[in-house]
Design an enzyme around this catalytic site. Structure first.
Site, PDB file in Angstrom:
ATOM      1  N   HIS A  15       7.744  -2.943  -3.790  1.00 52.65           N
ATOM      2  CA  HIS A  15       7.625  -3.774  -4.990  1.00 52.65           C
ATOM      3  C   HIS A  15       7.181  -2.881  -6.143  1.00 52.65           C
ATOM      4  O   HIS A  15       7.242  -1.655  -6.047  1.00 52.65           O
ATOM      5  CB  HIS A  15       6.675  -4.954  -4.740  1.00 52.65           C
ATOM      6  CG  HIS A  15       5.337  -4.542  -4.233  1.00 52.65           C
ATOM      7  ND1 HIS A  15       4.319  -4.162  -5.064  1.00 52.65           N
ATOM      8  CD2 HIS A  15       4.865  -4.422  -2.961  1.00 52.65           C
ATOM      9  CE1 HIS A  15       3.264  -3.835  -4.339  1.00 52.65           C
ATOM     10  NE2 HIS A  15       3.570  -3.981  -3.055  1.00 52.65           N
ATOM     11  N   ALA A  16       6.729  -3.439  -7.232  1.00 51.73           N
ATOM     12  CA  ALA A  16       6.453  -2.685  -8.457  1.00 51.73           C
ATOM     13  C   ALA A  16       5.471  -1.533  -8.289  1.00 51.73           C
ATOM     14  O   ALA A  16       5.727  -0.427  -8.766  1.00 51.73           O
ATOM     15  CB  ALA A  16       5.960  -3.635  -9.556  1.00 51.73           C
TER      16      ALA A  16
END
Length: 90
Positions: A15-16
């Site tokens: 994810h980010a």
């Protein structure tokens, strides 16, 4: 070209936050750096590309590098990749 396989062991996938760490390391190398999942191939120096790859838990990825520091780039990215996963699983 140099390639190295890694497996996503982070339960949340890439994810980010881990994507930002991966990109942060990839941009330090002069070589082209790509992540490949099946037929999908993205620039590992692009956070949007890394996130868009949709690498979830237990996904096998191939790091592809090409250039003057390709081996060092792939090996370093694999180490960072693993440390990012360990940190997020703690």
């Amino acid at each position: 070209m140099f390639t190295k396989e890694v497996v996503v062991k982070n339960k949340s996938g890439i994810h980010a936050r881990p994507a930002a760490e991966i990109v942060g390391i990839a941009v330090k190398f002069r070589s082209s750096v790509f992540l490949k999942k099946g037929e999908d191939r993205v620039n590992a120096k692009s956070i949007l590309g890394v996130i868009a790859l949709g690498a979830s838990y237990d996904t096998r990825l191939t790091i592809e590098t090409e250039g003057e520091d390709e081996v060092r780039a792939a090996e370093t990215l694999a180490q960072v990749f693993n440390s990012v996963q360990e940190e997020n699983n703690a």
